[in-house]
Design an enzyme around this catalytic site. Sequence first.
Site, PDB file in Angstrom:
ATOM      1  N   TRP A 357       0.826  -1.210   0.000  1.00 17.27           N
ATOM      2  CA  TRP A 357       0.000   0.000   0.000  1.00 17.27           C
ATOM      3  C   TRP A 357       0.861   1.261   0.000  1.00 17.27           C
ATOM      4  O   TRP A 357       0.398   2.352  -0.292  1.00 17.27           O
ATOM      5  CB  TRP A 357      -0.959   0.017   1.208  1.00 17.27           C
ATOM      6  N   ASP A 358       2.137   1.087   0.281  1.00 20.42           N
ATOM      7  CA  ASP A 358       3.080   2.198   0.278  1.00 20.42           C
ATOM      8  C   ASP A 358       2.976   3.002  -1.025  1.00 20.42           C
ATOM      9  O   ASP A 358       3.118   4.222  -1.029  1.00 20.42           O
ATOM     10  CB  ASP A 358       4.531   1.679   0.373  1.00 20.42           C
ATOM     11  N   GLU A 488       1.215  -2.018  12.883  1.00 25.07           N
ATOM     12  CA  GLU A 488       1.297  -3.493  12.915  1.00 25.07           C
ATOM     13  C   GLU A 488       1.717  -4.024  14.285  1.00 25.07           C
ATOM     14  O   GLU A 488       1.902  -5.222  14.448  1.00 25.07           O
ATOM     15  CB  GLU A 488       2.242  -3.979  11.826  1.00 25.07           C
ATOM     16  N   LYS A 601       3.687   1.433  16.225  1.00 25.78           N
ATOM     17  CA  LYS A 601       4.782   1.316  15.257  1.00 25.78           C
ATOM     18  C   LYS A 601       4.806   2.502  14.305  1.00 25.78           C
ATOM     19  O   LYS A 601       5.858   3.009  13.949  1.00 25.78           O
ATOM     20  CB  LYS A 601       4.581   0.020  14.466  1.00 25.78           C
TER      21      LYS A 601
HETATM   22  C1  BGC Z   1       4.892  -1.419   7.553  1.00 27.31           C
HETATM   23  C2  BGC Z   1       3.834  -1.471   6.476  1.00 27.31           C
HETATM   24  C3  BGC Z   1       4.505  -1.342   5.137  1.00 27.31           C
HETATM   25  C4  BGC Z   1       5.616  -2.356   4.971  1.00 27.31           C
HETATM   26  C5  BGC Z   1       6.409  -2.136   3.712  1.00 27.31           C
HETATM   27  C6  BGC Z   1       5.932  -2.490   7.310  1.00 27.31           C
HETATM   28  O1  BGC Z   1       6.936  -2.415   8.256  1.00 27.31           O
HETATM   29  O2  BGC Z   1       4.321  -1.627   8.815  1.00 27.31           O
HETATM   30  O3  BGC Z   1       2.908  -0.430   6.647  1.00 27.31           O
HETATM   31  O4  BGC Z   1       3.569  -1.502   4.121  1.00 27.31           O
HETATM   32  O5  BGC Z   1       6.504  -2.255   6.053  1.00 27.31           O
HETATM   33  O6  BGC Z   1       6.990  -0.870   3.712  1.00 27.31           O
END
Ligand code: BGC
Length: 767
Positions: A357-358, A488, A601
């Site tokens: 989703w980034d 997360e 986080k």
């Molecule tokens: C983040 C996610 C992100 C992923 C890739 C994870 O550490 O919590 O939001 O999509 O990294 O960047």
Amino acid sequence: MNQYLKHDEWSIIEEGFNPMNARASESIFSLGNGAMGQRANFEERYSGKSLQGSYVAGVYYPDKTRVGWWKNGYPEYFAKVINSTNWIGINVLVNGEHIDLAECKIDSFTRILNMKEGFLEREFIVEMPSGVKVKVNAKRFLSISSPELGVVRYSVTPLSAKAEISLQPYLDGNVINEDSNYNEKFWDEVEKGFLNNGGYLITQTKKLDYVVGHGMVCNVTLDGQSVIDITDKNQYEKYIGCNYNKIIEIDQTFTITKYVAVISSLNCEKSDIGKSIRDSLNVAISKGYNSLIKDHIEAWADIWVHSDITVEGDVAAQQGIRFNIFQLSQTYTGKDERLNIGPKGFTGEKYGGSTYWDTEAYCLPFYLGTHGQKVARQLLLYRYKHLEKAILNANKLGFKDGAALYPMVTMNGEECHNEWEITFEEIHRNGAIAFAIYNYVRYTGDSTYLTDFGLEVLIAISRFWSQRFTYSESKGKYVMLGVTGPNEYENNVNNNWYTSSIACWCLEYTEQVVKQVKQIEPEKYKKIIELVKFNEIDEIAKWQKVRTNVYLPYDEKYQVFLQQEGYMDKEQILVKDLEPSQRPINQKWSWDRILRSCFIKQADVLQGIYLFEDRFDVETIKRNFEFYESRTVHESSLSPCVHSILASKIGKIEQAYSLYLRTARLDLDDYNKEVHEGLHITSMAGTWMSIVEGFGGMRIQNDMLIFNPHIPKGWNSFSFKIWFRDNLIKVKVTHQEVTIANEQGPFLTVKVWDKPFNVNSSGIIKI
Ligand code: BGC
């Protein structure tokens, strides 16, 4: 933190060689050109700690999902970006001894990443075990103007005695990934052979049969003059190499220029790869090094004309933003809509090179602002082309009637992430994909995108949300159970404020787009609703019923939106009270302890406030910012930028500045102690946002660009450029004034501090 790089406005500079930093530097000095990329591994042998990485865009391996307990709905595979043929390799021997920086005595060492011109250069002097001193200069680039080409120029000069130097360029497909299941090997040899002063190697991936061909042709000179011929050739499985040996006098320079072509079956018929390699190499050789690097530097100059940000008075901040823009621009060029932006780009294995989703939540604004509408549209099309798979994915999980759940992690539209709390529950990604459509349209004014592609995606996403909410008799509200929000460090929670809010917004926005498309393109609208079997009256009625009656948790005591139900049951400790030795908590604490703690986080409620800022007054933003910032550990790279933008919004400019440094220099100063794994490419777009939207206060409202700038006290000025509807606008902010220049494009009205100003074509206004 680890601060060993010299501050400089246009370059990243490492002076002196410390093997402890070798892997970090391999990440930081990475090069790419949208079609391929590589970590800054050395050309010559290096027997110290290293992560070998050379990646070809779009080429991946479906590694079998490995979990202890299989859960229905899990994807079969986890996509892996695979390390492919090492094409930079040149063994360098001095009187039969390898130059190896882990073995030789190093007198001096400098490594420079020239971001303005897009090349990497090293210069060092070593004493060989035999006592001979030699100087090495190694320079390489991955052509931005001819993305199938890479060039290495490597020179050796004996300084203390004449020596027999052997330069041994090679292509080596015997490469492995550091992280691979079952020690699987990813490549088979298809074909190899010698070319005049070079060779080629064609390999094929297991399972998906991608074919990638690498070819090299070398030119070897003494003091830039006489051409030296191959002394020897060698080959074995997945390896082809040549040797150039010569006795070199003191102060004479023995130089090899290695031209490499990389062609993959993504862009070429498999049977034509050999020919295509030879054709590209012929062009490269006939153009020659000087002309190739000139084209490459000019292509970088074009990129910088549109995308540069300047910061006067703070070299660390200046270097940080240029590093972020440089890395993003060499990761994704928008030339191929099948490609996307992995969180680590071409700089490491983590995250499998896949799309998260980034892209929509962070990268899209950067590409819209700096690379223009066409490039940004490619990112949206990528998801449009995956719509069918997103519908299948939702169907597999029990949703129906054309509901779509886009994957959390994907290479080709299929889900390929295998932690249930993320795969099944981190569903807010659907919201970011819808928001990106809204963002693109409000930025570009291109509403044809809605008719041609966007509406289909929005309907499918809204169908998912309306089914995903369930009605709670006890609350008399619609609730969203069992989700993971952006944070997360909490899994499987009920009523995550961010997820429920963005879901409601999607339902509302889709309804609005339905009306808009129906009105402006009634014929096309009819076709779309037939195609997706959309029952306008019933479905919209259901969406309205749901979105106007959703349970959104709120804490009365602190007057903040509550991240999720039950968050306040946790022991409330603030990050400032955490022992520094305990951080980052994801490297010090058990997962269980993290889940039970209140530490966050990454931006979660604040992510929602950032996206829907217009709905909240400044006091509300302030209360939520203070509450959540003091509990956020920013252990996702995606976090500090959002906090920085909100801090600017509420006038906490110095806090915004320190959060800015955290995002801009996250990798350069290794805030999260993980740069050795690769760079945080996607969050680099957040750095751009924290200057443009944060300090620059740029927003789009009612088709108009708006700026509410603030400048950190240590800066003399900052400036940025953005493409906005055929205009290239440059904004410069000092402590005294704001200057807006329309460098290209028609007459434009912008608002600064709520007042409208007209900027003529090529005009400048000072406010
Ligand atoms: C983040 C996610 C992100 C992923 C890739 C994870 O550490 O919590 O939001 O999509 O990294 O960047």
